[in-house]
Design a protein around this motif. Sequence first.
Motif, mmCIF file in Angstrom:
data_model
loop_
_atom_site.group_PDB
_atom_site.id
_atom_site.type_symbol
_atom_site.label_atom_id
_atom_site.label_comp_id
_atom_site.label_asym_id
_atom_site.label_seq_id
_atom_site.Cartn_x
_atom_site.Cartn_y
_atom_site.Cartn_z
ATOM 1 N N THR A 119 50.028 29.060 29.828
ATOM 2 C CA THR A 119 49.846 29.433 30.926
ATOM 3 C C THR A 119 50.590 30.236 31.721
ATOM 4 O O THR A 119 50.650 31.150 32.509
ATOM 5 N N ASP A 132 49.948 38.150 39.797
ATOM 6 C CA ASP A 132 50.488 38.755 38.190
ATOM 7 C C ASP A 132 50.973 39.936 38.718
ATOM 8 O O ASP A 132 52.242 40.804 39.245
ATOM 9 N N GLN A 156 40.564 30.544 39.767
ATOM 10 C CA GLN A 156 41.934 30.175 40.151
ATOM 11 C C GLN A 156 42.781 31.408 39.009
ATOM 12 O O GLN A 156 43.432 32.132 38.873
ATOM 13 N N ASP A 157 41.414 32.448 37.968
ATOM 14 C CA ASP A 157 41.801 33.836 37.194
ATOM 15 C C ASP A 157 42.753 34.763 37.699
ATOM 16 O O ASP A 157 43.347 35.194 37.627
ATOM 17 N N ASN A 171 45.101 34.521 39.555
ATOM 18 C CA ASN A 171 46.594 34.885 38.431
ATOM 19 C C ASN A 171 46.622 36.478 38.222
ATOM 20 O O ASN A 171 47.448 36.679 38.006
#
Length: 205
Positions: free
Chosen positions: A177, A97, A89-90, A93
């Motif tokens: 987050t 982004d 998931q990081d 992200n």
Amino acid sequence: MATPEKLKRSVIGLKCHLTRLLNKSENLSKATPIDYHQLEISLRVANIKFVQVKSMIASYINVLNDVDIGPDEIDQTIAETSQYEDDTQDEFNVLLDLVEKHKVNPNVTVSQPSVLQAEVRLPSLDLSTFAGLDEENWDTFWTSFNVHIHFKISINKVTKFSYLQSLFKREAKKVITNLSLTESNYDVPIKLLEVNYCNKGTECN
């Protein structure tokens, strides 16, 4: 009913496919110029596969609960799969982004993604991560972070915030987050962390 061995092989196969999709997305993010439309499509496809991976992992763990194995092995499997999902998931992200920033400012220069990637790929330091679990020692983590990062005048606040984000996992990461990676926002998570994890009578900063 599928056996644990068959489900485990399915999980491994889906993970490999997802890795290839994420690698494709990362390569698109490094292109010059970046094709943001293609990158977003690639991420959507990868996200569908990620949902399949998580579903298969859940099925695998459910089957393990029904077979005769020790609770320690199940706990270890849950911890490993949870870490995998958090790390994946990081990765999402970071790339999402990048796409969202382009939507806000389509005229952004090509050099901006390089700046973002430089912030994500921080110099390696021997620092432990913090997940916000009951058995973890917050004071030990924060003391180490203070010495290596927080009190360093030579490190700007954006970089400090990047380190903080990279070291936080699972429940702890949820605290910060939704905060954008900006200098002014670095002081905000410090206060949130003080409320959530610091012992009474102590301060985070």
